[in-house]
Design a protein around this motif. Sequence first.
Motif, PDB file in Angstrom:
ATOM      1  N   MET A  28      -9.885  -9.070  -9.723  1.00 59.64           N
ATOM      2  CA  MET A  28      -9.859  -9.592  -8.366  1.00 59.64           C
ATOM      3  C   MET A  28      -8.464  -9.492  -7.766  1.00 59.64           C
ATOM      4  O   MET A  28      -8.302  -9.305  -6.570  1.00 59.64           O
ATOM      5  CB  MET A  28     -10.316 -11.064  -8.359  1.00 59.64           C
ATOM      6  CG  MET A  28     -11.768 -11.258  -8.737  1.00 59.64           C
ATOM      7  SD  MET A  28     -12.918 -10.600  -7.514  1.00 59.64           S
ATOM      8  CE  MET A  28     -12.726 -11.803  -6.206  1.00 59.64           C
ATOM      9  N   ASN A  29      -7.434  -9.612  -8.618  1.00 62.65           N
ATOM     10  CA  ASN A  29      -6.067  -9.606  -8.124  1.00 62.65           C
ATOM     11  C   ASN A  29      -5.399  -8.250  -8.255  1.00 62.65           C
ATOM     12  O   ASN A  29      -4.225  -8.109  -7.937  1.00 62.65           O
ATOM     13  CB  ASN A  29      -5.228 -10.652  -8.881  1.00 62.65           C
ATOM     14  CG  ASN A  29      -5.695 -12.055  -8.585  1.00 62.65           C
ATOM     15  OD1 ASN A  29      -6.208 -12.312  -7.505  1.00 62.65           O
ATOM     16  ND2 ASN A  29      -5.524 -12.959  -9.536  1.00 62.65           N
ATOM     17  N   ALA A  30      -6.130  -7.266  -8.746  1.00 68.11           N
ATOM     18  CA  ALA A  30      -5.532  -5.950  -8.985  1.00 68.11           C
ATOM     19  C   ALA A  30      -5.105  -5.311  -7.675  1.00 68.11           C
ATOM     20  O   ALA A  30      -5.755  -5.450  -6.651  1.00 68.11           O
ATOM     21  CB  ALA A  30      -6.519  -5.037  -9.703  1.00 68.11           C
ATOM     22  N   LYS A  31      -3.991  -4.610  -7.722  1.00 70.13           N
ATOM     23  CA  LYS A  31      -3.507  -3.884  -6.560  1.00 70.13           C
ATOM     24  C   LYS A  31      -4.401  -2.676  -6.309  1.00 70.13           C
ATOM     25  O   LYS A  31      -4.659  -1.888  -7.207  1.00 70.13           O
ATOM     26  CB  LYS A  31      -2.069  -3.437  -6.813  1.00 70.13           C
ATOM     27  CG  LYS A  31      -1.440  -2.666  -5.679  1.00 70.13           C
ATOM     28  CD  LYS A  31       0.017  -2.386  -5.958  1.00 70.13           C
ATOM     29  CE  LYS A  31       0.194  -1.554  -7.204  1.00 70.13           C
ATOM     30  NZ  LYS A  31       1.597  -1.148  -7.392  1.00 70.13           N
TER      31      LYS A  31
ATOM     32  N   PHE B 208       3.471  -2.586  -3.630  1.00 67.96           N
ATOM     33  CA  PHE B 208       3.564  -1.142  -3.839  1.00 67.96           C
ATOM     34  C   PHE B 208       4.670  -0.856  -4.851  1.00 67.96           C
ATOM     35  O   PHE B 208       5.654  -1.595  -4.936  1.00 67.96           O
ATOM     36  CB  PHE B 208       3.843  -0.415  -2.517  1.00 67.96           C
ATOM     37  CG  PHE B 208       5.127  -0.825  -1.840  1.00 67.96           C
ATOM     38  CD1 PHE B 208       6.269  -0.070  -1.972  1.00 67.96           C
ATOM     39  CD2 PHE B 208       5.194  -1.990  -1.087  1.00 67.96           C
ATOM     40  CE1 PHE B 208       7.452  -0.446  -1.368  1.00 67.96           C
ATOM     41  CE2 PHE B 208       6.365  -2.386  -0.471  1.00 67.96           C
ATOM     42  CZ  PHE B 208       7.509  -1.611  -0.607  1.00 67.96           C
ATOM     43  N   PHE B 209       4.473   0.214  -5.627  1.00 64.38           N
ATOM     44  CA  PHE B 209       5.435   0.658  -6.638  1.00 64.38           C
ATOM     45  C   PHE B 209       5.802  -0.476  -7.611  1.00 64.38           C
ATOM     46  O   PHE B 209       6.898  -0.477  -8.173  1.00 64.38           O
ATOM     47  CB  PHE B 209       6.705   1.199  -5.999  1.00 64.38           C
ATOM     48  CG  PHE B 209       6.490   2.331  -5.040  1.00 64.38           C
ATOM     49  CD1 PHE B 209       5.389   3.168  -5.156  1.00 64.38           C
ATOM     50  CD2 PHE B 209       7.380   2.562  -3.996  1.00 64.38           C
ATOM     51  CE1 PHE B 209       5.188   4.218  -4.265  1.00 64.38           C
ATOM     52  CE2 PHE B 209       7.192   3.611  -3.108  1.00 64.38           C
ATOM     53  CZ  PHE B 209       6.083   4.432  -3.244  1.00 64.38           C
ATOM     54  N   SER B 210       4.895  -1.441  -7.812  1.00 64.54           N
ATOM     55  CA  SER B 210       5.212  -2.568  -8.686  1.00 64.54           C
ATOM     56  C   SER B 210       4.686  -2.364 -10.100  1.00 64.54           C
ATOM     57  O   SER B 210       5.019  -3.125 -11.001  1.00 64.54           O
ATOM     58  CB  SER B 210       4.630  -3.865  -8.115  1.00 64.54           C
ATOM     59  OG  SER B 210       3.223  -3.778  -8.002  1.00 64.54           O
ATOM     60  N   THR B 211       3.858  -1.349 -10.309  1.00 67.69           N
ATOM     61  CA  THR B 211       3.385  -1.026 -11.647  1.00 67.69           C
ATOM     62  C   THR B 211       3.613   0.445 -11.915  1.00 67.69           C
ATOM     63  O   THR B 211       3.546   1.263 -11.012  1.00 67.69           O
ATOM     64  CB  THR B 211       1.882  -1.343 -11.810  1.00 67.69           C
ATOM     65  OG1 THR B 211       1.137  -0.588 -10.838  1.00 67.69           O
ATOM     66  CG2 THR B 211       1.611  -2.820 -11.599  1.00 67.69           C
TER      67      THR B 211
END
Length: 419
Positions: free
Chosen positions: A48-51, A71-74
């Motif tokens: 549910m919280n996935a980007k 963005f660009f956080s993983t």
Amino acid sequence: MKTQMRNTAKFIRTNQRILAATLLMASFASCQKGVIEPAAPAYDESAMNAKVSAKATGNLVWSDNLEGSTFFSTVPSVQTATSYAITTVTNPVYQGSKAARFELRDTDPENHSGTRSEISFDDPTNLNRWYSYALYVPSAYYKADAEDEIITQWHQGGSLTPALCLRVKSDKLYIRILGTTWVELGNWDKDAWHAYVMHVKHSSGSDGLIEIWKDGVKIMNRSGANMYKVEGDLHNPSVKMGIYKSDWNGSGTTATNIRVIYMDDIKIGNENATYADMVPTKNGTTTTTTPPTTTTPTTTTPIPVTTSGVTDFKLVNSETEKDVVSITNGATISLSKYDLSKANIRAVVTSDVKSVKFELSGKQSKTSTDDAAPFALHGDDGDGNFFYGNWAPPALGTYTLKVTPNVGAVKTITFTIAK
């Protein structure tokens, strides 16, 4: 007659209420006795919280369309030194409603040993990779400059220059291979979106391959080596995207002082990816399923340009045996800023250079010739130890360094050592 009808209706309503009550009680009883009912979907908090903007699907190792709240956080690491270096905007965009904006200024502090605004990825395990993005260059913030910068690079670590990189110089786009071969890919077009798709079979042998499409037109198809042999501290080529301008390292300046680009629909594909998987899709268009067969126009035919010799100068901290900063013409180097008590200067060269002559003049002078890499003003032991010379510390003042490689042009820089 009317009385009889009223009594009949009353009887029916009474029985309906009794039936409803009976059904309700039966339903309640069934629940109490463990009757299995259809289960509600399980709540998956991570899902549910996935980007939604960044993901790996099918033949894509990673992609980000910039549409998520983050963005660009993983996956990639963000290599920036300022809050404005990498942001999202709603104009201009290529697809969806957002795009990434990369900004670099000559006054920006260094990050990861350079003046950069980049996203960086880990080393790939498979050397057959696809890369793509939509790119927009605003002319107001990207003036022509004779000193080049990198917009995409594949680095292998060590002290070597990137094995493969896309570079912009004097409003032309180039790809540089193994630090020596420059191939022009055409004009550095501005104020419009352009879609780039790149397929690279990274190899240090003859089976290497580079294919590049711009807006569906194939602008490069080159076979042969395009990476260094993996040995020692060299690793598989890891890609970086964004802006890196080495001439702005330290206090260096050039004819311009700002660089801005926009990227959208960024993707990295695995060895099974196809052109159709990778090509960016613009708002209001459909994806092209196969690469167009149009050949490169004559005006953008890649022209091989070989540049040999010295490509950079590095100030070395001789106590830690590590590079400190690139030395550009006119730079001022603060000993206190870099905590230097012993120093050296290393010349970064192309692979065909076999010897370098150094001529230093100023508060202190020295002439030396180093005939084995790495090439240093005060010498080294060939194993990364630069603890040599009489710069302990360098005398304060202005210096001129003339460097003559056995191949390539003579390079001369002037710099100042300050407290």
